[in-house]
Write a protein that holds these residues in place. Structure first.
Motif, PDB file in Angstrom:
ATOM      1  N   THR A   1       0.847  -1.203   0.000  1.00  0.00           N
ATOM      2  CA  THR A   1       0.000   0.000   0.000  1.00  0.00           C
ATOM      3  C   THR A   1       0.875   1.243   0.000  1.00  0.00           C
ATOM      4  N   PRO A   2       0.620   2.185  -0.924  1.00  0.00           N
ATOM      5  CA  PRO A   2       1.429   3.410  -0.963  1.00  0.00           C
ATOM      6  C   PRO A   2       1.437   4.131   0.381  1.00  0.00           C
ATOM      7  N   GLY A   3       2.625   4.564   0.793  1.00  0.00           N
ATOM      8  CA  GLY A   3       2.757   5.334   2.015  1.00  0.00           C
ATOM      9  C   GLY A   3       3.135   4.535   3.237  1.00  0.00           C
ATOM     10  N   PHE A   4       2.863   3.230   3.248  1.00  0.00           N
ATOM     11  CA  PHE A   4       3.196   2.421   4.416  1.00  0.00           C
ATOM     12  C   PHE A   4       4.674   2.061   4.446  1.00  0.00           C
ATOM     13  N   GLY A   5       5.247   1.846   3.298  1.00  0.00           N
ATOM     14  CA  GLY A   5       6.663   1.522   3.235  1.00  0.00           C
ATOM     15  C   GLY A   5       6.980   0.144   3.783  1.00  0.00           C
ATOM     16  N   MET A   6       8.276  -0.157   3.824  1.00  0.00           N
ATOM     17  CA  MET A   6       8.728  -1.447   4.349  1.00  0.00           C
ATOM     18  C   MET A   6       8.879  -1.356   5.852  1.00  0.00           C
ATOM     19  N   GLN A   7       8.576  -2.463   6.506  1.00  0.00           N
ATOM     20  CA  GLN A   7       8.569  -2.461   7.969  1.00  0.00           C
ATOM     21  C   GLN A   7       9.189  -3.744   8.508  1.00  0.00           C
ATOM     22  N   LEU A   8       9.803  -3.635   9.654  1.00  0.00           N
ATOM     23  CA  LEU A   8      10.201  -4.812  10.420  1.00  0.00           C
ATOM     24  C   LEU A   8       9.131  -5.045  11.477  1.00  0.00           C
ATOM     25  N   VAL A   9       8.474  -6.188  11.387  1.00  0.00           N
ATOM     26  CA  VAL A   9       7.339  -6.504  12.262  1.00  0.00           C
ATOM     27  C   VAL A   9       7.707  -7.692  13.141  1.00  0.00           C
ATOM     28  N   PRO A  10       7.529  -7.588  14.463  1.00  0.00           N
ATOM     29  CA  PRO A  10       7.787  -8.750  15.327  1.00  0.00           C
ATOM     30  C   PRO A  10       6.997  -9.973  14.871  1.00  0.00           C
ATOM     31  N   THR A  11       7.657 -11.110  14.851  1.00  0.00           N
ATOM     32  CA  THR A  11       7.014 -12.336  14.367  1.00  0.00           C
ATOM     33  C   THR A  11       5.740 -12.648  15.142  1.00  0.00           C
ATOM     34  N   ALA A  12       5.772 -12.480  16.456  1.00  0.00           N
ATOM     35  CA  ALA A  12       4.589 -12.766  17.272  1.00  0.00           C
ATOM     36  C   ALA A  12       3.417 -11.871  16.880  1.00  0.00           C
ATOM     37  N   LEU A  13       3.713 -10.628  16.546  1.00  0.00           N
ATOM     38  CA  LEU A  13       2.668  -9.685  16.162  1.00  0.00           C
ATOM     39  C   LEU A  13       2.068 -10.062  14.807  1.00  0.00           C
TER      40      LEU A  13
END
Length: 244
Positions: free
Chosen positions: A203-215
């Motif tokens: 989705t435009p604007g969200f960008g790349m993210q590091l997300v905790p695996t549990a989340l």
């Protein structure tokens, strides 16, 4: 004779009324689609202040994972979704491009099935529908994975170095981004040290993210209200000719 003439004279009026009903139905349908698209765009507008604690949108760890081989295969031709509802096709297009199978437009994935394309525009797609779209490309072995525990997910994430393996995750944005909305995005890597996933948000604007695996696992263990089934992910193992 008089009755026959009356019936014949009524036919043009009947056709006009029928044409008017069709025209009004078309206008109503277009209005509904426009309303859905406006509502969808409002929902997917990025609001970083709502992002859950632990979601990283910058920093050295994110940059380092973006430079890893798998992420680089995605980034050489990564595109955000063209429409508010097309996160599923956009994710699949990016996976195919990362496997040297570029697709010019998301719509091309539907191979001329206009009805399926229009249905996607109005309502988006389910996990099984995106998997079926992937299978139709002939890319290789495609399977839907549901009911993954956190440990199952970690094991699968560690296997991303397998040539040709790609993952498209289907999750509810609420636990991660604070907005209750189903979403698809490909996974671009995994950092075991921090136990975070590189989410390549389409989705435009969200960008790349590091997300905790549990989340991420919690966001996947949510119910899709369309099917009543749990969300999950699509595992794609490309044929040897398309593998990394």
């Amino acid at each position: 004779m008089s009755q026959a003439n009356t019936s014949a004279s009524d036919q043009p009026a009947h056709r006009r009324r029928r044409a008017l009903r069709w025209a009004l139905s078309g206008v109503l349908l277009l209005g509904m689609l426009a309303g859905l698209m406006w509502y969808g765009r409002a929902l997917v507008a990025p609001q970083p202040e709502r992002f859950a604690s632990g979601v990283m949108t910058d920093g050295a760890a994110l940059v380092q994972l973006q430079q890893a081989p798998l992420a680089q295969r995605f980034l050489r031709d990564f595109r955000t979704q063209a429409l508010w509802s097309s996160c599923g096709p956009a994710s699949l297009r990016n996976v195919l491009a990362s496997l040297n199978r570029p697709v010019a437009r998301e719509r091309d994935l539907f191979q001329g099935d206009t009805l399926a394309w229009l249905r996607m525009l109005a309502t988006g797609m389910t996990l099984d529908e995106v998997a079926a779209l992937a299978k139709a490309t002939g890319i290789g072995h495609v399977q839907v994975r549901r009911d993954l525990s956190e440990q199952d997910l970690r094991t699968l994430l560690r296997s991303l170095s397998t040539p040709g393996r790609r993952l498209i995750v289907n999750f509810d944005r609420a636990p991660i981004h604070g907005v209750a909305l189903g979403h698809f995005s490909p996974i671009g890597g995994y950092d075991p040290a921090s136990d975070r996933v590189l989410l390549l948000d389409v989705t435009p604007g969200f960008g790349m993210q590091l997300v905790p695996t549990a989340l991420l696992a919690a966001a996947m263990r949510t119910e899709d209200p369309v099917t009543g089934r749990q969300r999950g992910l699509i595992q794609i193992d490309a044929k040897p000719s398309d593998a990394d």
